[in-house]
Design an enzyme around this catalytic site. Structure first.
Site, PDB file in Angstrom:
ATOM      1  N   CYS A 192       0.750  -1.124   0.006  1.00 24.38           N
ATOM      2  CA  CYS A 192      -0.208  -0.284   0.032  1.00 24.38           C
ATOM      3  C   CYS A 192       1.209   1.268  -0.135  1.00 24.38           C
ATOM      4  O   CYS A 192       1.527   0.776  -0.707  1.00 24.38           O
ATOM      5  CB  CYS A 192      -0.844   0.157   0.785  1.00 24.38           C
ATOM      6  SG  CYS A 192      -0.325   0.093   2.921  1.00 24.38           S
ATOM      7  N   ILE A 193       0.436   2.634   0.654  1.00 21.75           N
ATOM      8  CA  ILE A 193       1.815   3.539   0.770  1.00 21.75           C
ATOM      9  C   ILE A 193       2.256   3.547   0.903  1.00 21.75           C
ATOM     10  O   ILE A 193       3.738   3.856   0.312  1.00 21.75           O
ATOM     11  CB  ILE A 193       0.290   4.945   1.348  1.00 21.75           C
ATOM     12  CG1 ILE A 193      -0.263   5.082   0.184  1.00 21.75           C
ATOM     13  CG2 ILE A 193       1.037   5.768   1.100  1.00 21.75           C
ATOM     14  CD1 ILE A 193      -1.694   6.066   1.046  1.00 21.75           C
TER      15      ILE A 193
END
Length: 533
Positions: free
Chosen positions: A476-477
């Protein structure tokens, strides 16, 4: 039971991760819309008359219109992004099938309403069914929930049928070509059911949103605290999406159009000069204004406390770590690099941090600050606060942030000293083993694609347990998300020496390694050595 739980964790984490692609575009488009609409508004051009020039007006209007792309086509972007993110192979086919399924569902809804003789211009019918224009189709606006349902169904169909074999006479329609076909058929059937269940289901969501609205400023408080508490297990994206894009976060009519969700309301009102200011205030209670106390003040104060509590001999070594964490937080709105420095050593301190984030939301709501957008960073403050004029009360944010800075600094400094918390720089540097000494050498001498900035992908993979320990790999981020054969093979201390901020072992098979903003490069480098999706 254990396998079911692990599969559910993997699915929910993967689903939350897929939200990031459209949300990242949404954040960028929001900035474009904010700059364009503010610099072309009468309030700004009256003071800066040179902006009234035709060239400036055209540029800023173009920026505002470009910013609308994510807002106007948000549901279909989620319908495409979810199967794209969940698919492990042939992602392009999955994304294409997501669009096909979304269109087929809405065309089926249109067919049902037309066959039933529903008048698309009748206000009572519009209110009962939630009729709206969806990608050019008169359909029922199911918003984010409908898009998520389409994405999940298509991802299941893609996994099940992408290798479908057909009889020789129909072989042309087999394999990957069958995925959009079965998606169109399945979602078309499901679309016929939507007019039967959506009015009731939407009523439940509306009632939930009204219930949260009746809690006043405590609604944003519990939302902000809940987002932080869900962050360690990576499920906060789902909570945030519910408030941003569904009636749970509010609903209303803006410039004649019905709009659902706090972020959608904010963007719609930002683009509508006739929107009452009071409506804008209510639309932003669950948005970035509530984060700014902590993101611009609190966590930088915590970082300074950790720096001052570190041993003087260790301060030069941790300075870069803390500074990069503060920059990611203040400029990028990414908090994990700082939060995970104290989450595992003092979970109770993280709980208090969650309460303080909630109080930031509550304070912004009480004081009537309405800045909006998604990230809570200094860019949001400038674009959606300062540039929009004093009616946003942007000038209160530095004051609130200063209070939170002092609170976090003294609280963290007291806690670290009082309980001897092992924050960065509090331990003596461990003696490096022979294996640890080999890692930097691999980073210097290894192939370029296996070195992601300061991170040595070869060494990180070895610390995870090797390629044979990884079933699935994604990111994810800020974190690597993995399903592994055995979580006990993951060497947490070594991963931290190699630059990881933290390691979360959700169960015996699901592991997350918090890297930071460079996680995509690390994941891509590891993926070249691991034959998984």
């Amino acid at each position: 039971m254990q396998k079911t739980k692990a599969a559910l964790w993997e699915f929910l984490q993967g689903l939350g991760k897929t939200f990031m692609l459209p949300v990242a575009l949404l954040a960028f488009c929001g900035i474009m819309l904010g700059i364009g609409s503010s610099l072309s508004s009468d309030a700004v051009t009256d003071n800066l008359t040179f902006l009234r020039g035709e060239g400036f007006h055209l540029v800023f209007t173009w920026m505002a219109n470009t910013g609308l792309v994510a807002f106007q086509f948000l549901p279909v972007m989620f319908a495409i992004a979810i199967p794209l993110g969940l698919a492990r192979e042939d992602k392009g086919v999955a994304a294409f099938s997501g669009f096909v399924g979304f269109a087929a569902m809405n065309l089926a809804v249109n067919f049902y309403l037309t066959a039933k003789g529903v008048d698309f211009d009748d206000e009572r019918a519009i209110a009962h069914y939630g009729i709206a224009d969806v990608i050019g189709i008169q359909s029922i606006d199911t918003g984010l929930l409908g898009a998520v349902a389409v994405g999940i169904v298509v991802s299941v169909l893609h996994r099940r049928f992408r290798g479908q074999r057909m009889p020789d006479a129909l072989a042309f329609f087999g394999g990957l070509r069958f995925v959009p076909i079965v998606s169109a058929l399945t979602l078309s059937v499901l679309g016929l059911l939507i007019p039967l269940v959506w009015p009731t289901f939407n009523g439940w969501i509306t009632d939930l949103g009204r219930g949260i609205g009746h809690t006043g400023v405590f609604g944003p408080f519990f939302f902000g605290m809940g987002e932080v508490l869900l962050r360690p297990i990576g499920l906060h994206h789902i909570l945030v999406a519910m408030f941003r894009f569904t009636d749970v976060g509010g609903a209303g009519t803006v410039c004649g159009d019905h709009v659902s969700g706090a972020l959608n309301l904010f963007y719609a009102q930002l683009n509508c000069s006739d929107a009452p200011t009071g409506d804008v205030t209510s639309a932003t209670h669950f948005l970035s204004q509530g984060k700014m106390a902590v993101y611009l003040g609190g966590l930088p104060g915590a970082a300074l406390a950790m720096y001052h509590c570190a041993k003087k001999s260790m301060r030069p070594e941790i300075k870069a770590l803390l500074v990069s964490g503060v920059v990611a937080c203040v400029v990028g709105g990414i908090t994990e690099p700082l939060e995970f420095l104290f989450l595992f050593i003092a979970p109770w301190l993280y709980l208090l941090h969650a309460v303080l984030v909630g109080l930031g939301f509550l304070t912004a709501a009480v004081l009537g600050v309405f800045i909006g957008n998604t990230d809570g960073n200094v860019i949001d403050w400038l674009v959606f606060g300062v540039l929009q004029g004093t009616t946003t009360k942007w000038y209160l944010i530095p004051v609130i942030a200063a209070v939170w800075f002092a609170a976090y600094y003294f609280l963290f400094r007291w806690a670290i000293v009082r309980f001897d918390l092992r924050t960065p720089g509090r331990d003596e540097p461990a003696e490096e083993t022979e294996g640890d000494e080999a890692a930097p050498q691999a980073a210097d001498e290894g192939p370029r694609e296996l070195v992601a900035g300061k991170y040595d992908a070869v060494a990180i993979l070895d610390a995870i347990g090797g390629a044979d320990n990884i079933r699935s790999l994604d990111n994810c981020i800020t974190r690597l998300r993995m399903t592994v054969e055995d979580a006990e093979r993951v060497d947490e201390p070594r991963l931290k020496k190699l630059g990881a901020v933290g390691v979360i072992k959700l169960d015996a098979h699901n592991v997350q390694v918090i890297i930071g903003p460079q996680v995509q490069s690390v994941k891509d480098a590891i993926a070249t050595m691991v034959p998984v999706g």
